[in-house]
Scaffold this motif. Structure first.
Motif, PDB file in Angstrom:
ATOM      1  N   LEU A  25     -24.839 -64.566  17.375  1.00 38.86           N
ATOM      2  CA  LEU A  25     -26.172 -64.141  16.919  1.00 38.86           C
ATOM      3  C   LEU A  25     -26.583 -62.841  17.594  1.00 38.86           C
ATOM      4  O   LEU A  25     -27.124 -61.936  16.947  1.00 38.86           O
ATOM      5  CB  LEU A  25     -27.202 -65.235  17.226  1.00 38.86           C
ATOM      6  N   ALA A  26     -26.334 -62.772  18.905  1.00 39.01           N
ATOM      7  CA  ALA A  26     -26.697 -61.549  19.633  1.00 39.01           C
ATOM      8  C   ALA A  26     -25.920 -60.345  19.092  1.00 39.01           C
ATOM      9  O   ALA A  26     -26.464 -59.255  18.942  1.00 39.01           O
ATOM     10  CB  ALA A  26     -26.409 -61.730  21.130  1.00 39.01           C
ATOM     11  N   THR A  27     -24.640 -60.581  18.781  1.00 39.33           N
ATOM     12  CA  THR A  27     -23.822 -59.499  18.225  1.00 39.33           C
ATOM     13  C   THR A  27     -24.370 -59.038  16.882  1.00 39.33           C
ATOM     14  O   THR A  27     -24.477 -57.840  16.597  1.00 39.33           O
ATOM     15  CB  THR A  27     -22.364 -59.970  18.062  1.00 39.33           C
ATOM     16  N   GLU A  28     -24.720 -60.020  16.006  1.00 36.49           N
ATOM     17  CA  GLU A  28     -25.268 -59.675  14.696  1.00 36.49           C
ATOM     18  C   GLU A  28     -26.596 -58.936  14.840  1.00 36.49           C
ATOM     19  O   GLU A  28     -26.880 -57.979  14.111  1.00 36.49           O
ATOM     20  CB  GLU A  28     -25.457 -60.937  13.856  1.00 36.49           C
ATOM     21  N   LEU A  29     -27.427 -59.391  15.796  1.00 38.79           N
ATOM     22  CA  LEU A  29     -28.717 -58.735  16.009  1.00 38.79           C
ATOM     23  C   LEU A  29     -28.515 -57.306  16.504  1.00 38.79           C
ATOM     24  O   LEU A  29     -29.209 -56.377  16.072  1.00 38.79           O
ATOM     25  CB  LEU A  29     -29.540 -59.536  17.022  1.00 38.79           C
ATOM     26  N   GLU A  30     -27.536 -57.112  17.405  1.00 38.45           N
ATOM     27  CA  GLU A  30     -27.231 -55.760  17.879  1.00 38.45           C
ATOM     28  C   GLU A  30     -26.762 -54.878  16.719  1.00 38.45           C
ATOM     29  O   GLU A  30     -27.111 -53.693  16.642  1.00 38.45           O
ATOM     30  CB  GLU A  30     -26.151 -55.817  18.958  1.00 38.45           C
ATOM     31  N   GLU A  31     -25.964 -55.462  15.812  1.00 36.01           N
ATOM     32  CA  GLU A  31     -25.484 -54.691  14.657  1.00 36.01           C
ATOM     33  C   GLU A  31     -26.650 -54.278  13.763  1.00 36.01           C
ATOM     34  O   GLU A  31     -26.713 -53.148  13.283  1.00 36.01           O
ATOM     35  CB  GLU A  31     -24.472 -55.509  13.865  1.00 36.01           C
ATOM     36  N   ILE A  32     -27.595 -55.216  13.548  1.00 38.27           N
ATOM     37  CA  ILE A  32     -28.775 -54.900  12.736  1.00 38.27           C
ATOM     38  C   ILE A  32     -29.586 -53.793  13.403  1.00 38.27           C
ATOM     39  O   ILE A  32     -30.017 -52.827  12.756  1.00 38.27           O
ATOM     40  CB  ILE A  32     -29.643 -56.154  12.527  1.00 38.27           C
ATOM     41  N   GLU A  33     -29.796 -53.922  14.728  1.00 36.44           N
ATOM     42  CA  GLU A  33     -30.555 -52.898  15.445  1.00 36.44           C
ATOM     43  C   GLU A  33     -29.833 -51.548  15.396  1.00 36.44           C
ATOM     44  O   GLU A  33     -30.470 -50.494  15.300  1.00 36.44           O
ATOM     45  CB  GLU A  33     -30.768 -53.339  16.888  1.00 36.44           C
ATOM     46  N   GLY A  34     -28.479 -51.599  15.462  1.00 39.47           N
ATOM     47  CA  GLY A  34     -27.710 -50.356  15.352  1.00 39.47           C
ATOM     48  C   GLY A  34     -27.913 -49.682  14.010  1.00 39.47           C
ATOM     49  O   GLY A  34     -28.071 -48.460  13.917  1.00 39.47           O
ATOM     50  N   LYS A  35     -27.912 -50.496  12.916  1.00 34.35           N
ATOM     51  CA  LYS A  35     -28.149 -49.940  11.578  1.00 34.35           C
ATOM     52  C   LYS A  35     -29.560 -49.358  11.481  1.00 34.35           C
ATOM     53  O   LYS A  35     -29.764 -48.303  10.879  1.00 34.35           O
ATOM     54  CB  LYS A  35     -27.966 -51.031  10.512  1.00 34.35           C
ATOM     55  N   GLN A  36     -30.544 -50.051  12.081  1.00 35.22           N
ATOM     56  CA  GLN A  36     -31.917 -49.549  12.048  1.00 35.22           C
ATOM     57  C   GLN A  36     -32.023 -48.224  12.814  1.00 35.22           C
ATOM     58  O   GLN A  36     -32.762 -47.312  12.407  1.00 35.22           O
ATOM     59  CB  GLN A  36     -32.862 -50.595  12.634  1.00 35.22           C
ATOM     60  N   SER A  37     -31.279 -48.133  13.921  1.00 27.04           N
ATOM     61  CA  SER A  37     -31.269 -46.874  14.673  1.00 27.04           C
ATOM     62  C   SER A  37     -30.647 -45.750  13.836  1.00 27.04           C
ATOM     63  O   SER A  37     -31.143 -44.617  13.841  1.00 27.04           O
ATOM     64  CB  SER A  37     -30.472 -47.058  15.971  1.00 27.04           C
ATOM     65  N   GLU A  38     -29.577 -46.088  13.101  1.00 21.57           N
ATOM     66  CA  GLU A  38     -28.970 -45.098  12.203  1.00 21.57           C
ATOM     67  C   GLU A  38     -29.977 -44.631  11.159  1.00 21.57           C
ATOM     68  O   GLU A  38     -30.050 -43.446  10.821  1.00 21.57           O
ATOM     69  CB  GLU A  38     -27.746 -45.694  11.509  1.00 21.57           C
ATOM     70  N   ILE A  39     -30.754 -45.574  10.609  1.00 25.43           N
ATOM     71  CA  ILE A  39     -31.755 -45.222   9.601  1.00 25.43           C
ATOM     72  C   ILE A  39     -32.790 -44.280  10.210  1.00 25.43           C
ATOM     73  O   ILE A  39     -33.199 -43.283   9.592  1.00 25.43           O
ATOM     74  CB  ILE A  39     -32.429 -46.486   9.041  1.00 25.43           C
ATOM     75  N   GLN A  40     -33.223 -44.583  11.450  1.00 27.38           N
ATOM     76  CA  GLN A  40     -34.214 -43.718  12.101  1.00 27.38           C
ATOM     77  C   GLN A  40     -33.664 -42.300  12.293  1.00 27.38           C
ATOM     78  O   GLN A  40     -34.348 -41.306  12.001  1.00 27.38           O
ATOM     79  CB  GLN A  40     -34.595 -44.317  13.457  1.00 27.38           C
ATOM     80  N   GLN A  41     -32.406 -42.212  12.749  1.00 27.31           N
ATOM     81  CA  GLN A  41     -31.791 -40.889  12.926  1.00 27.31           C
ATOM     82  C   GLN A  41     -31.644 -40.175  11.585  1.00 27.31           C
ATOM     83  O   GLN A  41     -31.895 -38.965  11.479  1.00 27.31           O
ATOM     84  CB  GLN A  41     -30.430 -41.045  13.598  1.00 27.31           C
ATOM     85  N   THR A  42     -31.250 -40.948  10.551  1.00 31.21           N
ATOM     86  CA  THR A  42     -31.093 -40.341   9.221  1.00 31.21           C
ATOM     87  C   THR A  42     -32.432 -39.869   8.680  1.00 31.21           C
ATOM     88  O   THR A  42     -32.528 -38.812   8.037  1.00 31.21           O
ATOM     89  CB  THR A  42     -30.457 -41.358   8.259  1.00 31.21           C
TER      90      THR A  42
END
Length: 500
Positions: A25-42
C-alpha cells in the motif's frame, strides 16, 4: 490444544501477510504521489508555454500593426509615385510636342535658308540678275525707286523671316532645356521614391519574416502545450487507475483484517472451549482416579505414550516402514526428508501471481513433492526447485490458487519414479503398508482439521495400531503425531502413490 495452536499459527501468518500488504500500500501511495508530483511539474511547464504563447500573441499584434503601418506608407508612396509618374509623362508629352515643333521649325528654317541659298546661287550664276543690273534696267526714276524698294523689301523679309525663325528656335531650345531640367528633377525624385519604395518593400518583407518566426515559435509552444496537456491527461488516467487499485487493496486488506480478527476471536473461543473441556476432563479424571486406581494407572500409561510420541519433533515417524513389501511394490525403506513450506530459505520465495504469491502461502504442493523426491531419490530436491518446475511447466493455478494436480505425475515422470492416482482408501493403505509414499489432497472437513481451504500432505506410513503417519508441509506438530484413518481420509479429495 494442537488444534488451537494450528489456528494461532494461521492467524500469525495472515498477520505477517497483512503487514506485507501494508508495505505494498505504501508503495502504491508513493507511486500515486509521484504521478501527482509529475502533474504539478507538467502544469508548471504548461504555464510557461501559455506565457510564451501570450508573449507571441503580443509580439504578433505589434508586428501586424507595424506591417499595417508599413503597408499604409507603401500605399501612400505608390500614390505619390503614380502622381510623379503622371507629371513625368506630362513633361515627356510636352517635351515631345516642343521637340516636334522645334523639328518642324528647324525644317522650315532649313527650307528658307535653302531657298535663300538657291536665290543667291541663281543670282551668282546669272550676274545680270543682280541688284545693279536690275536697277540699271529701270525705265525711269520711278521704276528704279520701285525696284530698289522691292529688292530691299525682299532682302529685309528674308532677313526678318530667318531672324524670327532663329528666335523661335532659340525659344524652343530654352523651353526644351527647361523641360529637360524639370524632367531630370522629376527623375531624381522618382529615383528617390523608388529607393524609398525598395526600402519599404525590404521593411515589409522583414516584418513578414518576423511575423513568420513569431508564428512558428507560437506554434511550437502550442504543440508543446498540447503534448503537455496529453501528458497530464495520461497521468490523471494512471492516477485514477492506481487510486482504484489502492482503494481495492485497502478494501481487501480491511476484509483480511476483519477475517483475521474473526479468526482470532474464533481461536480464542476455541481455546476457551478446549480449556473448559480439558478442565472438565481433568475433573472427571480426578473423580475417576478416586473411584478406580486401575483407571488412573491406565490413563498415566496412555499419557506417557503420548508424551513419547509428541517428543519426536526433529523427524518424521518412519517406524512403520519395517514391514515386508508385498508383490507389485518396490519398497522405500529410508528416512523421510521433511521440509516446512513456511521456513526459509524458501518460505518467502515467489509462487503464484496472487497478492500473497509465496511458497509459504501457496506452496504446499511443490513442498510435498520435494519431500517425496528427496526421500526416494536420496538427493536434495528443494521446495524452490519444485516451485520453479511447477511454474515452468504450467502446474501453477492463477492468483493464490496453489498447484494443479498435474504437478505430481509431471514431476514423477521428469525425475524417473512412478506415480499412480487413486481415490481408494484401501488401495492407499495397501500402498503405505508396502513402503510407498503418498501425497493426499485435503479439504477443510472435520472442522478444518488439516486446512481452512485446500492442502497437500505426504503420507509416510501406517502404525501397528492402524494410524497414519504424515509429513505435513505446513505443520511440524501435525507431522510428529499419527492420525486415525478417518482423520486422514475423510477430508481426502485425491491421492497419488509414488513407487520406483
Amino acid at each position: 490444544m494442537y488444534y488451537y495452536r494450528k489456528k494461532a499459527l494461521a492467524v500469525l501468518l495472515a498477520g505477517s501477510i497483512l503487514l506485507t500488504g501494508s508495505g505494498a500500500l505504501a508503495t502504491e501511495l508513493e507511486e500515486i504521489e509521484g504521478k501527482q508530483s509529475e502533474i504539478q511539474q507538467t502544469n508548471e511547464l504548461m504555464q510557461n508555454q501559455r506565457y510564451a504563447i501570450d508573449l507571441a500573441n503580443q509580439d504578433l499584434d505589434y508586428a501586424f500593426d507595424a506591417l499595417e503601418s508599413l503597408q499604409v506608407d507603401m500605399a501612400a508612396l505608390k500614390e505619390e509615385i503614380t502622381g510623379l509618374q503622371a507629371e513625368i509623362d506630362e513633361l515627356n508629352e510636352s517635351i515631345a510636342k516642343n521637340e516636334a515643333e522645334r523639328t518642324k521649325l528647324e525644317q522650315k528654317l532649313n527650307d528658307q535658308i535653302e531657298l535663300f541659298k538657291k536665290r543667291l546661287d541663281v543670282m551668282y550664276k546669272n550676274r545680270n540678275t543682280g541688284y545693279v543690273p536690275v536697277l540699271l534696267s529701270s525705265d525711269n526714276v520711278d521704276d528704279f525707286l520701285s525696284k530698289l524698294t522691292t529688292m530691299k523689301s525682299v532682302a529685309e523679309y528674308d532677313k526678318t523671316l530667318i531672324d524670327e525663325m532663329k528666335e523661335t528656335k532659340k525659344q524652343l531650345d530654352l523651353v526644351i532645356i527647361k523641360l529637360n531640367g524639370e524632367k531630370a528633377t522629376l527623375a531624381v525624385a522618382m529615383e528617390n521614391l523608388e529607393i524609398k519604395e525598395a526600402d519599404l518593400m525590404d521593411s515589409i518583407s522583414d516584418q513578414k519574416d518576423l511575423i513568420a518566426v513569431i508564428q512558428h515559435n507560437k506554434n511550437l509552444a502550442a504543440n508543446e502545450l498540447s503534448r503537455l496537456e496529453d501528458t497530464v491527461h495520461s497521468l490523471n488516467a494512471e492516477i485514477a487507475t492506481l487510486t482504484e487499485q489502492y482503494q481495492e487493496r485497502l478494501r481487501r486488506e480491511e476484509e483480511e483484517r476483519q477475517r483475521i480478527l474473526a479468526a482470532e476471536k474464533a481461536a480464542a473461543e476455541e481455546a476457551a472451549r478446549i480449556a473448559a473441556e480439558e478442565e472438565a476432563a481433568r475433573i472427571a479424571a480426578e473423580e475417576a482416579a478416586r473411584n478406580a486406581a486401575a483407571t488412573v494407572e491406565n490413563v498415566q500409561n496412555e499419557t506417557s505414550a503420548l508424551v513419547a510420541e509428541t517428543s519426536q519433533l526433529s523427524s518424521v515417524d518412519t517406524s512403520s516402514r519395517n514391514m515386508a513389501p508385498e508383490a507389485g511394490y518396490e519398497a522405500f525403506t529410508g528416512e523421510v526428508v521433511y521440509y516446512n513450506q513456511r521456513e526459509e530459505p524458501w518460505g518467502s520465495a515467489s509462487y503464484g501471481n496472487g497478492w500473497l504469491g509465496t511458497i509459504a502461502a501457496n506452496g504446499c504442493g511443490p513442498t510435498s513433492m520435494a519431500m517425496v523426491l528427496s526421500s526416494m531419490l536420496g538427493q536434495t530436491v528443494t521446495p524452490i526447485e519444485m516451485a520453479n518446475f511447477a511454474t515452468q511447466n504450467g502446474h501453477v493455478m492463477p492468483g493464490d490458487g496453489g498447484s494443479y494436480w498435474s504437478l505430481f505425475p509431471g514431476a514423477a515422470t521428469s525425475y524417473g519414479i512412478k506415480c499412480t492416482q487413486s481415490y481408494s482408501r484401501s488401495e492407499i493403505i495397501d500402498a503405505l503398508s508396502n513402503g510407498a509414499l503418498v501425497i493426499l489432497s485435503q479439504n477443510n472437513a472435520l472442522g478444518n482439521y488439516w486446512t481452512y481451504g485446500g492442502h497437500f500432505i505426504v503420507l509416510t506410513g501406517i502404525t501397528d495400531s492402524g494410524n497414519i503417519t504424515v509429513a505435513d508441509p505446513w505443520s511440524r506438530g501435525m507431522s510428529v503425531r499419527s492420525h486415525t484413518q478417518d482423520q486422514t481420509f475423510i477430508p481426502m479429495k485425491g491421492a497419488w502413490i509414488f513407487t520406483y
